[in-house]
Enzyme design. Structure first.
Site, PDB file in Angstrom:
ATOM      1  N   GLY A   1      20.287  38.451   8.575  1.00 40.56           N
ATOM      2  CA  GLY A   1      19.164  37.687   8.024  1.00 40.56           C
ATOM      3  C   GLY A   1      18.274  37.135   9.114  1.00 40.56           C
ATOM      4  O   GLY A   1      18.616  37.179  10.298  1.00 40.56           O
ATOM      5  N   ASN A   2      17.124  36.648   8.712  1.00 35.54           N
ATOM      6  CA  ASN A   2      16.176  36.013   9.625  1.00 35.54           C
ATOM      7  C   ASN A   2      16.174  34.515   9.360  1.00 35.54           C
ATOM      8  O   ASN A   2      16.257  34.101   8.203  1.00 35.54           O
ATOM      9  CB  ASN A   2      14.771  36.544   9.355  1.00 35.54           C
ATOM     10  CG  ASN A   2      14.452  37.749  10.186  1.00 35.54           C
ATOM     11  OD1 ASN A   2      15.347  38.470  10.613  1.00 35.54           O
ATOM     12  ND2 ASN A   2      13.178  37.977  10.414  1.00 35.54           N
ATOM     13  N   ARG A   3      16.022  33.723  10.398  1.00 38.22           N
ATOM     14  CA  ARG A   3      15.942  32.269  10.211  1.00 38.22           C
ATOM     15  C   ARG A   3      14.620  31.927   9.542  1.00 38.22           C
ATOM     16  O   ARG A   3      13.559  32.259  10.057  1.00 38.22           O
ATOM     17  CB  ARG A   3      15.992  31.569  11.563  1.00 38.22           C
ATOM     18  CG  ARG A   3      17.386  31.440  12.117  1.00 38.22           C
ATOM     19  CD  ARG A   3      17.339  30.689  13.423  1.00 38.22           C
ATOM     20  NE  ARG A   3      16.989  29.288  13.230  1.00 38.22           N
ATOM     21  CZ  ARG A   3      16.822  28.432  14.239  1.00 38.22           C
ATOM     22  NH1 ARG A   3      16.945  28.836  15.475  1.00 38.22           N
ATOM     23  NH2 ARG A   3      16.534  27.175  14.005  1.00 38.22           N
TER      24      ARG A   3
END
Ligand code: CTP
Length: 414
Positions: free
Chosen positions: A218-220
């Site tokens: 995932g991406n922050r």
């Protein structure tokens, strides 16, 4: 682009909090609590009817200041004139249909309506009433009259009302009310109705790319900036579709259609479906550039002593596709979270990305050292494909959103 006013972020201000006679008055205790916790001095002015829902003792205890509703208390202090004259913001929540009518007609028969007449600061009215009352031509007319005078009449939320009713007219969440109030304290002209009738689609949050049924890449991203863009656009009159991937626990913005997605490919599908109907497309989401090539349908067990390396494949570049199939006159906005290095600074990287992506506007945020992610404040630069560049002042994400919408509105009309 107008720079922000001289007010420093978070500096305490004088707020008059008017409370109308509706059941939603109980939720406004939380609005008051949040405003005083931010250091603001809040003078509560309920109507007589409001006191049937929440008593003066509650308002006095929460604000730490005396509470009156009539014109004949504290007469030597002339409060019906002074409160409005000295306020930095007058916020009224809930604003009932009756209060809208009285304000539109300039009545001055209690302390709150008199204060509305003497206020020269921004006035923010947060309506809450049954859908039939909100939709009635008399209310529609009163709202139009007030807006034409520069009063900010917020868009109510939709959902459960008193009793079994459901529809438009619900008081927005206290966090959202405080966000709008804070925005107007920072920038008096942040909420014009310049997007009325415009359709916009905005992406927010971070996509999750499954590795197995319980793990993902995932991406922050908290989604706060995308939600702030949606909230401000809706309050400026736009019809907003918000395509949200994974976010922090955020309040759904009032008056916005929310579409939930999980992965980059789902986001691509939702954005490409909504974009042909929109005049503005904003990609504020943190899209994962890669996904596991072979996600496992079963949970990968820890007992496997030497797990196989994860091979990745590229995800589609959604912004690139949106630019490629852009409609005539459509405004496309991208975001870039950048870090500088020994060769180039953040802004230079931003300019390169704008040229590469080909969108009309690119918001460049410096990340790292506490910037941009999972915080309430943001700053950066707004770069236009037409060469216009503006530094955005540090402030709440809704403040940054208001400058982005200024630039979009100028391109829509220009
Ligand atoms: N974006 C997108 N699809 C992707 C990746 C990014 O639409 N697969 C969009 C983002 O929503 C943002 C813009 O492209 O509006 C820039 O995102 P960013 O992550 O900064 O850049 P990338 O294109 O991913 O390039 P790089 O990571 O190499 O800097």
């Amino acid at each position: 682009m107008t720079p922000a006013g001289p007010v420093r972020p978070g500096s305490p201000r004088r707020i008059v909090l008017g409370v109308g006679g509706g059941i939603a008055a109980y939720k406004v205790c939380e609005v008051l609590r949040r405003l005083t916790a931010a250091g603001h001095q809040v003078r509560v002015v309920p109507t007589e009817a409001a006191l049937s829902f929440v008593g003066a003792a509650t308002w006095e205890a929460l604000s730490g200041l005396p509470v009156h509703h009539g014109l004949f208390a504290d007469v030597p202090e002339v409060p019906h004139v002074r409160l409005g004259q000295t306020a930095d913001l007058v916020l009224v929540a809930p604003t009932t249909a009756d209060l809208l009518a009285r304000a539109a007609h300039g009545r001055a028969d209690d302390l709150l309506s008199a204060t509305l007449l003497t206020a020269r600061c921004p006035v923010l009215l947060i309506p809450a009433m049954h859908t039939e009352m909100w939709d009635h031509p008399a209310t529609v007319h009163n709202v139009a009259v007030l807006r034409s005078r520069g009063t900010v009449v917020a868009q109510p939320a939709s959902g459960r009302l008193t009793g079994a009713d459901s529809g438009a007219g619900r008081l927005p969440d206290p966090a959202e009310i405080v966000d709008l109030a804070t925005l107007l304290l920072r920038r008096v002209d942040a909420l014009p109705r310049d997007l009325t009738g415009r359709r916009v689609v905005i992406s927010a949050g971070g996509t999750h790319e499954p590795l197995d049924p319980v793990r993902y890449l995932g991406n922050r991203s908290s989604g706060r900036q995308g939600y702030a863009l949606a909230r401000v656009a809706a309050q400026r009159g736009a019809q907003v579709t918000l395509v949200a991937a994974h976010t922090a626990d955020l309040t759904e913005p009032a008056g916005v259609d929310l579409v939930r997605v999980d992965t980059a490919r789902e986001m691509r599908e939702a954005m490409l479906k909504a974009a042909p109907q929109a005049e503005v497309v904003v990609m504020a989401a943190a899209v994962a550039d890669f996904r596991p090539a072979y996600p496992s349908s079963d949970k990968i067990k820890k007992t496997v002593s030497d797990p196989a390396p994860v091979s990745l494949v590229r995800n589609p570049d959604i912004l690139h596709e949106l630019v490629r199939c852009r409609l005539e006159g459509q405004v496309v906005v991208g975001f870039a979270a950048e870090t500088g290095d020994s060769e180039r600074d953040v802004l230079t990287y931003g300019r390169v990305k704008l040229a590469h992506k080909g969108c009309d506007l690119l918001v460049v945020n410096a990340v790292g050292r506490g910037g941009a992610f999972e915080v309430d404040h943001n700053t950066g630069w707004l770069l236009g494909l037409d060469g216009v560049e503006a530094e955005l002042p540090e402030g709440p994400k809704s403040l940054l959103a208001s400058y982005v919408w200024d630039a979009v509105a100028a391109r829509l009309t220009g």
